[in-house]
Design a protein around this motif. Structure first.
Motif, mmCIF file in Angstrom:
data_model
loop_
_atom_site.group_PDB
_atom_site.id
_atom_site.type_symbol
_atom_site.label_atom_id
_atom_site.label_comp_id
_atom_site.label_asym_id
_atom_site.label_seq_id
_atom_site.Cartn_x
_atom_site.Cartn_y
_atom_site.Cartn_z
ATOM 1 N N LEU A 1 -20.957 -98.338 14.945
ATOM 2 C CA LEU A 1 -20.902 -97.948 16.549
ATOM 3 C C LEU A 1 -19.730 -97.971 17.021
ATOM 4 N N VAL A 2 -18.551 -98.933 16.477
ATOM 5 C CA VAL A 2 -17.414 -99.026 16.997
ATOM 6 C C VAL A 2 -16.753 -97.720 16.683
ATOM 7 N N ASP B 1 -14.996 -94.939 19.166
ATOM 8 C CA ASP B 1 -13.587 -94.452 19.080
ATOM 9 C C ASP B 1 -13.434 -92.851 19.013
ATOM 10 N N LEU B 2 -14.496 -92.280 18.740
ATOM 11 C CA LEU B 2 -14.703 -91.067 18.703
ATOM 12 C C LEU B 2 -14.892 -90.383 19.723
ATOM 13 N N ASN B 3 -15.646 -91.124 20.849
ATOM 14 C CA ASN B 3 -15.928 -90.668 22.109
ATOM 15 C C ASN B 3 -14.549 -90.767 23.124
ATOM 16 N N ASP B 4 -13.800 -92.049 22.493
ATOM 17 C CA ASP B 4 -12.488 -91.940 23.340
ATOM 18 C C ASP B 4 -11.709 -90.704 22.907
ATOM 19 N N THR B 5 -11.537 -90.527 21.612
ATOM 20 C CA THR B 5 -10.544 -89.404 21.028
ATOM 21 C C THR B 5 -11.068 -88.171 21.877
ATOM 22 N N GLU B 6 -12.371 -87.695 21.808
ATOM 23 C CA GLU B 6 -12.881 -86.714 22.686
ATOM 24 C C GLU B 6 -12.475 -86.600 24.069
ATOM 25 N N ALA B 7 -12.395 -87.820 24.586
ATOM 26 C CA ALA B 7 -11.906 -87.831 26.203
ATOM 27 C C ALA B 7 -10.701 -87.555 26.104
ATOM 28 N N GLN B 8 -9.864 -88.209 25.272
ATOM 29 C CA GLN B 8 -8.477 -87.980 25.216
ATOM 30 C C GLN B 8 -8.039 -86.418 24.941
ATOM 31 N N ALA C 1 -6.865 -82.148 15.580
ATOM 32 C CA ALA C 1 -6.767 -82.735 14.212
ATOM 33 C C ALA C 1 -7.092 -84.030 14.206
ATOM 34 N N GLU C 2 -6.933 -84.916 15.224
ATOM 35 C CA GLU C 2 -7.300 -86.051 15.409
ATOM 36 C C GLU C 2 -8.725 -86.434 15.768
ATOM 37 N N ARG C 3 -9.370 -85.577 16.564
ATOM 38 C CA ARG C 3 -10.723 -85.214 16.628
ATOM 39 C C ARG C 3 -11.459 -85.454 15.690
ATOM 40 N N ASP C 4 -11.118 -84.275 14.901
ATOM 41 C CA ASP C 4 -11.779 -83.861 13.485
ATOM 42 C C ASP C 4 -11.960 -85.227 12.409
ATOM 43 N N LEU C 5 -10.685 -85.746 12.478
ATOM 44 C CA LEU C 5 -10.672 -87.169 11.670
ATOM 45 C C LEU C 5 -11.432 -88.117 12.067
ATOM 46 N N ALA C 6 -11.589 -88.186 13.372
ATOM 47 C CA ALA C 6 -12.561 -89.417 14.046
ATOM 48 C C ALA C 6 -13.973 -88.907 13.716
ATOM 49 N N ARG C 7 -14.198 -87.755 13.711
ATOM 50 C CA ARG C 7 -15.547 -87.394 13.404
ATOM 51 C C ARG C 7 -15.877 -87.457 11.966
ATOM 52 N N ALA C 8 -14.825 -87.082 11.015
ATOM 53 C CA ALA C 8 -15.237 -87.321 9.685
ATOM 54 C C ALA C 8 -15.375 -88.842 9.367
ATOM 55 N N GLU C 9 -14.594 -89.714 10.071
ATOM 56 C CA GLU C 9 -14.636 -91.259 9.859
ATOM 57 C C GLU C 9 -15.918 -91.951 10.297
ATOM 58 N N ALA C 10 -16.490 -91.208 11.432
ATOM 59 C CA ALA C 10 -17.728 -91.579 12.103
ATOM 60 C C ALA C 10 -18.831 -91.013 11.126
#
Length: 198
Positions: free
Chosen positions: A51-52, A56-63, A140-149
């Motif tokens: 969930l955390v 973080d993924l949602n925050d990254t997408e907003a950024q 790239a950061e968004r894709d990384l966050a998605r992969a981590e999620a």
């Protein structure tokens, strides 16, 4: 023999508990219940972690969206500067109907207008380049966050399956009869679940 001495009946003695009595039967289910509790706690922890990561993924997408909007704004500003420079050049050249006599002052003003236009174009190009690199980095950061999620979701699913297997093995231990073969079978299932989940 005297009449007042009555024969005494032997008192029954309670048998001593066997060394593997109730204590041996109580320890094994308690250990499995503790292991199942730890597995459930681990599954809950992984769920919270997932969930955390999702937050973080949602925050990254907003950024990323904010940076994309900033890049579009910078690009629009650069295009506006280029259009202003072209308009300035056109305005300077439109006043000249015919060239009969050109003074040094006219040449200096034209050169100044060209230099200003070139400066505006260079600034606009730099703004466009900077905006594109920020967008690529944000993607790239968004894709990384998605992969981590996704990884966290997969780990949480595995932990949930492991917790279910441990719980089933614990229930089998607590529900089976007291035969040693039943305990061994339930223990084997629990060990299989533990080895698959390690």
């Amino acid at each position: 023999m005297s009449s007042d001495s009555a024969p005494t009946e032997p008192t029954p003695q309670t048998p001593a508990p066997s060394p593997q009595g109730d204590d041996g039967k109580q320890k094994r289910p308690v250990v499995w219940m503790v292991l199942a509790g730890v597995a459930i706690a681990a599954a809950i922890g992984l769920g919270v972690w997932a969930l955390v990561l999702n937050d973080d993924l949602n925050d990254t997408e907003a950024q990323l969206e904010a940076q994309t909007a900033a890049a579009q704004s910078a690009s629009a500003e650069a295009e506006s500067r280029i259009a202003d420079a072209r308009a300035s050049i056109d305005a300077s050249l439109s006043g000249v109907a015919g060239i009969v006599v050109v003074s040094d002052e006219d040449v200096a003003e034209a050169e100044q207008a060209v230099a200003e236009a070139e400066q505006s174009v260079a600034e606009a190009q730099a703004a466009v380049d900077q905006a594109q690199s920020e967008v690529e980095q944000a993607r790239a950061e968004r894709d990384l966050a998605r992969a981590e999620a996704e990884q966290a979701r997969a780990e949480a699913t595995k932990a949930e399956l492991c917790a279910d297997a441990s719980l089933a093995a614990t229930q089998a231990l607590s529900e089976n009869d007291d035969t040693a073969a039943a305990y061994e079978e339930a223990a084997a299932r629990a060990e299989t679940a533990a080895s698959a989940c390690s």
